[in-house]
Motif scaffolding. Sequence first.
Motif, PDB file in Angstrom:
ATOM      1  N   ARG A   1     -11.757   0.144   4.405  1.00 36.45           N
ATOM      2  CA  ARG A   1     -10.322   0.309   4.618  1.00 36.45           C
ATOM      3  C   ARG A   1      -9.718  -0.772   5.502  1.00 36.45           C
ATOM      4  NH1 ARG A   1     -12.781   4.383   7.695  1.00 36.45           N
ATOM      5  NH2 ARG A   1     -12.262   4.416   9.924  1.00 36.45           N
ATOM      6  N   ASN A   2     -10.549  -1.445   6.321  1.00 34.19           N
ATOM      7  CA  ASN A   2     -10.064  -2.524   7.179  1.00 34.19           C
ATOM      8  C   ASN A   2     -11.263  -3.376   7.601  1.00 34.19           C
ATOM      9  OD1 ASN A   2     -11.311  -1.305   9.547  1.00 34.19           O
ATOM     10  ND2 ASN A   2      -9.568   0.114   9.622  1.00 34.19           N
TER      11      ASN A   2
ATOM     12  N   SER B   1      -9.013   8.741   0.613  1.00 36.11           N
ATOM     13  CA  SER B   1      -9.251   7.351   0.204  1.00 36.11           C
ATOM     14  C   SER B   1      -9.267   6.430   1.417  1.00 36.11           C
ATOM     15  CB  SER B   1      -8.163   6.884  -0.775  1.00 36.11           C
ATOM     16  OG  SER B   1      -8.167   7.656  -1.942  1.00 36.11           O
ATOM     17  N   TYR B   2      -8.356   6.688   2.353  1.00 40.64           N
ATOM     18  CA  TYR B   2      -8.264   5.825   3.534  1.00 40.64           C
ATOM     19  C   TYR B   2      -9.528   5.917   4.382  1.00 40.64           C
ATOM     20  CZ  TYR B   2      -6.609   3.744   7.857  1.00 40.64           C
ATOM     21  OH  TYR B   2      -6.487   2.946   8.958  1.00 40.64           O
TER      22      TYR B   2
ATOM     23  N   THR C   1       0.825  -1.204   0.000  1.00 37.60           N
ATOM     24  CA  THR C   1       0.000   0.000   0.000  1.00 37.60           C
ATOM     25  C   THR C   1       0.855   1.248   0.000  1.00 37.60           C
ATOM     26  OG1 THR C   1      -1.761  -1.146   1.199  1.00 37.60           O
ATOM     27  CG2 THR C   1      -1.795   1.259   1.253  1.00 37.60           C
TER      28      THR C   1
ATOM     29  N   SER D   1     -13.163   5.501   1.670  1.00 35.68           N
ATOM     30  CA  SER D   1     -13.236   4.601   0.526  1.00 35.68           C
ATOM     31  C   SER D   1     -14.499   3.755   0.520  1.00 35.68           C
ATOM     32  CB  SER D   1     -12.002   3.686   0.481  1.00 35.68           C
ATOM     33  OG  SER D   1     -11.937   2.900   1.664  1.00 35.68           O
TER      34      SER D   1
ATOM     35  N   LEU E   1      -8.223  -1.504   0.555  1.00 37.09           N
ATOM     36  CA  LEU E   1      -7.637  -0.165   0.607  1.00 37.09           C
ATOM     37  C   LEU E   1      -6.681   0.045  -0.557  1.00 37.09           C
ATOM     38  CD1 LEU E   1      -7.081   2.532   2.004  1.00 37.09           C
ATOM     39  CD2 LEU E   1      -5.354   1.367   3.396  1.00 37.09           C
TER      40      LEU E   1
END
Length: 297
Positions: free
Chosen positions: A113-114, A55-56, A17, A59, A152
């Motif tokens: 993202r996660n 983005s993080y 990333t 997203s 991500l």
Amino acid sequence: MRYILGGIIMNMNNIKTVMLMVLMAVIMMLIGGLVGGRTGLTIMLFFSIAMNLYSYWCSDSLVLRWSGAQEVTREEAPQLYALVENLANRAGLPMPKVCIIDADEPNAFATGRNPNHAAVAVTTGIMRVLDYNEISGVLAHELAHVKNRDILTSTIASMMATVISYAAQFFMFFGGSSDDDDGVNPIAAIAMMILAPIAAMLIQMAISRSREYEADHDGGEICGNPNYLADGLEKIEYYVTHSQETLPSAKPATANMYIVNPFEGTGKALTKLFSTHPDTAERIARLREQAREMRVR
């Protein structure tokens, strides 16, 4: 051993990333430099940092909005919700949001993202075309992306490739100026404007293809039978390649997020050359071999 390997995968994805962010940012800065010299380079540097942060944090909501996905509750889609919940438990993941896209084409994707901010989305078409086991294989594949933290990386690649393409088009139409004493070499500028979007696209595609095989393998383990996903891929591939229609909400920038490229049926020769997904026949063959190794039918 399993936890050690999981940690290695997570670290590699984090490194990947960061490398992606840096490489895409460099391309954006080069474009900025050609358009506005040092000032343009500085502006694009700060813009790339801001976009990576956006983005993080945003997203998941951004992709869901682009795709027209609507979140559903357990009461609204009990069977689908229960299936996702069961697979998430098997994968050791928190329960993601469950979303449905009103579209005839069978497809699905995951975003977030996660694992704590994830969502899985399926089209109404995939629920009509695939049976329960095949949908479980598809959803297990998407949850594998979540578990491996692929989403991500893919989202950042998609967004930055799109921005680079738009920036290049802007320069081609309106030209550029430089505040440097030597000015801009017009040949170098033209070459950069042509090659930068291609480079960004190739980076995006290479990352997308490499993560699909891993998600297929892990998805086969999560659902308990890789043949479920293989059977689902066969049906989806047949539908997509024999249809001249595409997902109305699908965009080239987000094509890599779907389980099968939603543009597979249009411009076949070109999509195979610049595909965001590995060859489906090869994916199916690997899944069949995995099923044989697991001794399942």
